[in-house]
Design a protein around this motif. Structure first.
Motif, mmCIF file in Angstrom:
data_model
loop_
_atom_site.group_PDB
_atom_site.id
_atom_site.type_symbol
_atom_site.label_atom_id
_atom_site.label_comp_id
_atom_site.label_asym_id
_atom_site.label_seq_id
_atom_site.Cartn_x
_atom_site.Cartn_y
_atom_site.Cartn_z
ATOM 1 N N GLY A 33 0.818 -1.209 0.000
ATOM 2 C CA GLY A 33 0.000 0.000 0.000
ATOM 3 C C GLY A 33 0.852 1.260 0.000
ATOM 4 N N VAL A 34 1.950 1.229 0.766
ATOM 5 C CA VAL A 34 2.849 2.395 0.803
ATOM 6 C C VAL A 34 3.477 2.624 -0.567
ATOM 7 C CG1 VAL A 34 4.980 3.305 1.799
ATOM 8 C CG2 VAL A 34 3.295 2.174 3.268
ATOM 9 N N VAL A 35 3.956 1.552 -1.180
ATOM 10 C CA VAL A 35 4.590 1.672 -2.495
ATOM 11 C C VAL A 35 3.581 2.154 -3.538
ATOM 12 C CG1 VAL A 35 5.685 0.385 -4.363
ATOM 13 C CG2 VAL A 35 6.380 -0.021 -1.999
ATOM 14 N N ALA A 36 2.364 1.608 -3.504
ATOM 15 C CA ALA A 36 1.351 2.002 -4.487
ATOM 16 C C ALA A 36 0.984 3.472 -4.336
ATOM 17 C CB ALA A 36 0.106 1.119 -4.316
ATOM 18 N N ALA A 37 0.824 3.940 -3.096
ATOM 19 C CA ALA A 37 0.465 5.340 -2.872
ATOM 20 C C ALA A 37 1.572 6.269 -3.344
ATOM 21 C CB ALA A 37 0.162 5.564 -1.392
ATOM 22 N N LEU A 38 2.812 5.958 -3.002
ATOM 23 C CA LEU A 38 3.924 6.819 -3.408
ATOM 24 C C LEU A 38 4.142 6.774 -4.918
ATOM 25 C CD1 LEU A 38 6.517 6.202 -0.539
ATOM 26 C CD2 LEU A 38 4.802 8.008 -0.759
ATOM 27 N N ALA A 39 3.912 5.605 -5.527
ATOM 28 C CA ALA A 39 4.046 5.508 -6.986
ATOM 29 C C ALA A 39 2.974 6.344 -7.686
ATOM 30 C CB ALA A 39 3.948 4.049 -7.421
ATOM 31 N N ALA A 40 1.743 6.309 -7.160
ATOM 32 C CA ALA A 40 0.679 7.132 -7.742
ATOM 33 C C ALA A 40 1.009 8.616 -7.610
ATOM 34 C CB ALA A 40 -0.653 6.817 -7.062
ATOM 35 N N ALA A 41 1.539 8.993 -6.447
ATOM 36 C CA ALA A 41 1.905 10.398 -6.236
ATOM 37 C C ALA A 41 3.020 10.815 -7.189
ATOM 38 C CB ALA A 41 2.331 10.602 -4.784
ATOM 39 N N ALA A 42 4.047 9.976 -7.307
ATOM 40 C CA ALA A 42 5.155 10.307 -8.203
ATOM 41 C C ALA A 42 4.686 10.401 -9.653
ATOM 42 C CB ALA A 42 6.263 9.265 -8.066
ATOM 43 N N GLY A 43 3.731 9.553 -10.044
ATOM 44 C CA GLY A 43 3.198 9.612 -11.398
ATOM 45 C C GLY A 43 2.492 10.929 -11.674
#
Length: 364
Positions: free
Chosen positions: A111-121
């Protein structure tokens, strides 16, 4: 016949020690100390204690949420850009993190990785629109933010997802009166300080914000620098979204109504960073966030009317920006430098040279 040669008598130059001007960051923290003293006295006069454990914890909790967003906002403002999509990124990342975790402790990291990846995108999209399509940062980030808002409003009518209790500790656990989230925010701030002051990428951000044409002539890839700044800004907003999910236990799509976008810009400017870019610091931004958190805590303790609270915050921000502007363009210091230059060059100043103080003058 006698010849007398007049020799020049050395004129003693007044030796004056040039005092170092206090920087914007020092002013921010001096103002913070003054506000704490005045606020403590006002609360004490009302029979309360501003520095009680509950008030201190509330103050630091407010600092951590806005602090993550404001630290990221500092990077883009230093590059003479702006990001108005951070509030929507916070809301989206809270949803992404909570729905990906789905109440399973083993999925926390996912969940942490997915949230940060969405933000970076989203930050990457912002940076590409600003640099490649040449859209003004105000319009570009506002447009991207409205796209995210439309998605949230159509797909999520209320809370979504489930955050495991192990990750909720990020939002509620404290070390004494200091929340864990505040400690994490300070670590992120320390990383940001090192990035800006010890790495080539940080120097590039200052250079691009100072003068993008000169930066390009110096071999700096200005577009890439701005894109990286936007990615870092959105990633910091993603951390704030994870903090929201940890506090609520679920994702909240309505977080974008908290006004974190404008509050983060206010904190950055209050911390001494120029909106025109090229000058500022993460340490000053943290000080600006602390000032806003102290004001909010005092207003809540004194039960100040919410509308009047916004008026007072606006007055503080305007006064701080006016002070910085006056320090950057100080007519008195300019006149002093002009007078000193005229004293050094008597010909430019229009003064006639004294024949008794010039070498080679002779009298018979």
């Amino acid at each position: 016949m006698s010849t007398a040669v007049a020799t020049a008598t050395p004129t003693a130059r007044p030796t004056s020690r040039r005092r170092r001007r206090i920087g914007s960051t020092e002013i921010v923290y001096l103002a913070l100390v003054g506000i704490l003293v005045v606020a403590g006295v006002l609360v004490a006069m009302g029979g309360g204690n501003l520095f009680s454990t509950a008030n201190t914890a509330y103050m630091l909790t407010q600092t951590s949420l806005l602090g993550f967003v404001a630290i990221g906002q500092t990077f883009v403002i230093l590059c003479r850009s702006l990001d108005l999509s951070v509030g929507y990124v916070v809301a989206l990342c809270s949803i992404v993190g909570a729905t990906t975790m789905a109440g399973d402790p083993s999925r926390v990291w996912l969940g942490v990785v997915a949230a940060l990846a969405a933000a970076a995108g989203i930050g990457l999209v912002n940076g590409l629109v600003v640099t490649k399509l040449r859209v003004n940062a105000f319009i570009a980030t506002l447009g991207v933010g409205l796209i995210v808002k439309g998605y949230l409003d159509t797909q999520f009518k209320g809370p979504a997802g489930d955050v495991p209790s192990s990750f909720q500790m990020f939002g509620y656990t404290r070390v004494g009166p200091v929340p864990i989230s505040t400690i994490v925010m300070l670590v992120v701030a320390a990383v940001g300080i090192v990035l800006l002051t010890r790495t080539r990428q940080g120097y590039h951000m200052f250079a691009v914000g100072g003068n993008v044409d000169v930066a390009r002539l110096s071999g700096i890839r200005a577009d890439r620098t701005v894109i990286i700044a936007h990615v870092l800004c959105s990633t910091c907003a993603g951390i704030a979204g994870l903090l929201i999910a940890a506090r609520f236990g679920t994702g909240n799509a309505l977080v974008y109504s908290y006004g974190l976008d404008l509050d983060s810009i206010a904190a950055v400017v209050l911390g001494g960073t120029l909106l025109l870019g090229g000058r500022g610091s993460v340490a000053g931004t943290v000080g600006g966030v602390l000032i806003l958190a102290v004001l909010d805590t005092v207003f809540n303790v004194l039960d100040v009317d919410p509308f009047f609270k916004d008026v007072l915050r606006g007055v503080v921000i305007i006064a701080a920006v006016a002070l910085y502007a006056r320090r950057q363009i100080d007519p008195a210091s300019s006149r002093a430098r002009f007078r000193s230059n005229r004293r050094r060059d008597p010909v430019r100043s229009g003064a006639r040279p004294d024949p008794t103080t010039t070498d080679g003058g002779a009298s018979a």
